[in-house]
Scaffold this motif. Structure first.
Motif, PDB file in Angstrom:
ATOM      1  N   TYR A 101       0.894  -1.260  -0.021  1.00  0.00           N
ATOM      2  CA  TYR A 101       0.019   0.051   0.090  1.00  0.00           C
ATOM      3  C   TYR A 101       0.891   1.284  -0.089  1.00  0.00           C
ATOM      4  CZ  TYR A 101      -3.190   3.544   1.588  1.00  0.00           C
ATOM      5  OH  TYR A 101      -3.881   4.716   1.709  1.00  0.00           O
ATOM      6  N   LYS A 102       1.912   1.140   1.133  1.00  0.00           N
ATOM      7  CA  LYS A 102       2.797   2.357   0.980  1.00  0.00           C
ATOM      8  C   LYS A 102       3.494   2.748  -0.482  1.00  0.00           C
ATOM      9  CE  LYS A 102       4.280   2.052   5.612  1.00  0.00           C
ATOM     10  NZ  LYS A 102       4.966   1.690   6.553  1.00  0.00           N
ATOM     11  N   ARG A 103       3.991   1.665  -0.919  1.00  0.00           N
ATOM     12  CA  ARG A 103       4.738   1.715  -2.340  1.00  0.00           C
ATOM     13  C   ARG A 103       3.935   2.271  -3.240  1.00  0.00           C
ATOM     14  NH1 ARG A 103       6.356  -2.119  -4.396  1.00  0.00           N
ATOM     15  NH2 ARG A 103       5.322  -4.032  -3.170  1.00  0.00           N
ATOM     16  N   VAL A 104       2.772   1.774  -3.540  1.00  0.00           N
ATOM     17  CA  VAL A 104       1.729   2.125  -4.421  1.00  0.00           C
ATOM     18  C   VAL A 104       1.325   3.546  -4.380  1.00  0.00           C
ATOM     19  CG1 VAL A 104      -0.489   1.733  -5.574  1.00  0.00           C
ATOM     20  CG2 VAL A 104       1.138  -0.216  -4.960  1.00  0.00           C
ATOM     21  N   PHE A 105       1.026   3.803  -3.015  1.00  0.00           N
ATOM     22  CA  PHE A 105       0.498   5.209  -2.849  1.00  0.00           C
ATOM     23  C   PHE A 105       1.617   6.308  -3.199  1.00  0.00           C
ATOM     24  CE2 PHE A 105      -0.250   8.705  -0.122  1.00  0.00           C
ATOM     25  CZ  PHE A 105      -1.339   9.171  -0.541  1.00  0.00           C
ATOM     26  N   GLN A 106       2.846   6.241  -2.724  1.00  0.00           N
ATOM     27  CA  GLN A 106       3.761   6.875  -2.929  1.00  0.00           C
ATOM     28  C   GLN A 106       3.920   7.111  -4.439  1.00  0.00           C
ATOM     29  OE1 GLN A 106       4.999   9.259  -1.053  1.00  0.00           O
ATOM     30  NE2 GLN A 106       3.717   8.585   0.629  1.00  0.00           N
ATOM     31  N   GLU A 107       4.042   6.100  -5.070  1.00  0.00           N
ATOM     32  CA  GLU A 107       4.571   6.344  -6.564  1.00  0.00           C
ATOM     33  C   GLU A 107       3.422   6.645  -7.449  1.00  0.00           C
ATOM     34  OE1 GLU A 107       6.598   3.563  -9.740  1.00  0.00           O
ATOM     35  OE2 GLU A 107       6.851   2.908  -7.582  1.00  0.00           O
ATOM     36  N   TRP A 108       2.201   6.350  -7.204  1.00  0.00           N
ATOM     37  CA  TRP A 108       0.988   6.917  -7.891  1.00  0.00           C
ATOM     38  C   TRP A 108       0.105   7.767  -7.547  1.00  0.00           C
ATOM     39  CZ3 TRP A 108       2.180   5.547 -12.575  1.00  0.00           C
ATOM     40  CH2 TRP A 108       2.837   4.464 -13.031  1.00  0.00           C
ATOM     41  N   LYS A 109       0.096   8.272  -6.379  1.00  0.00           N
ATOM     42  CA  LYS A 109      -0.844   9.336  -5.748  1.00  0.00           C
ATOM     43  C   LYS A 109      -1.095  10.559  -6.630  1.00  0.00           C
ATOM     44  CE  LYS A 109       2.511  11.636  -2.722  1.00  0.00           C
ATOM     45  NZ  LYS A 109       3.043  12.016  -1.381  1.00  0.00           N
ATOM     46  N   HIS A 110      -0.345  10.759  -7.575  1.00  0.00           N
ATOM     47  CA  HIS A 110      -0.295  11.955  -8.615  1.00  0.00           C
ATOM     48  C   HIS A 110      -1.210  11.536  -9.884  1.00  0.00           C
ATOM     49  CE1 HIS A 110       1.660  14.003  -5.687  1.00  0.00           C
ATOM     50  NE2 HIS A 110       2.748  13.638  -5.894  1.00  0.00           N
ATOM     51  N   ASP A 111      -1.471  10.125  -9.794  1.00  0.00           N
ATOM     52  CA  ASP A 111      -2.146   9.924 -11.309  1.00  0.00           C
ATOM     53  C   ASP A 111      -3.532   9.467 -10.475  1.00  0.00           C
ATOM     54  OD1 ASP A 111      -3.543   8.051 -13.101  1.00  0.00           O
ATOM     55  OD2 ASP A 111      -1.406   7.749 -14.141  1.00  0.00           O
TER      56      ASP A 111
END
Length: 108
Positions: A41-51
């Motif tokens: 969750y942390k990795r996905v959120f950090q990487e994709w929160k701007h999409d």
């Protein structure tokens, strides 16, 4: 040993065609437990929160997983519920205009 990863049947059920590997990523994390899910969750959120489309799909995956584990594994179900509530709140607070409209329309 081959790890069996379940398919996300959302397209067959709703017509929504997934655009990420998030469901598979979380299905793999499921096999390793709570810490792996939190890390994913942390990795996905950090990487994709701007999409906004990807973050919308993340919310959908978390919601799907919450119901996938409901009544079968309370610990995972409650974890996915808390992660879904967190991302849903983030989307409502941070997405604006057409992005928020997309979120509501797609997750409805």
């Amino acid at each position: 040993t081959i790890m069996k990863i379940e398919d996300w049947t959302i397209e067959e059920m709703t017509g929504y065609k997934p655009i990420t590997t998030f469901y598979t990523d979380f299905s793999i994390a499921d096999k390793f437990g709570v810490e792996a899910i939190k890390d994913t969750y942390k990795r996905v959120f950090q990487e994709w929160k701007h999409d906004y489309k990807y973050i919308t799909e993340l919310a959908m995956v978390l919601n799907w997983k919450l119901w996938r584990w409901y009544g079968k594994n309370d610990e995972l179900s409650m974890l996915y519920d808390s992660l879904w509530k967190e991302i849903d709140g983030w989307c409502i607070d941070n997405l604006k205009g057409k992005e928020l409209e997309y979120y509501y329309k797609t997750t409805d």
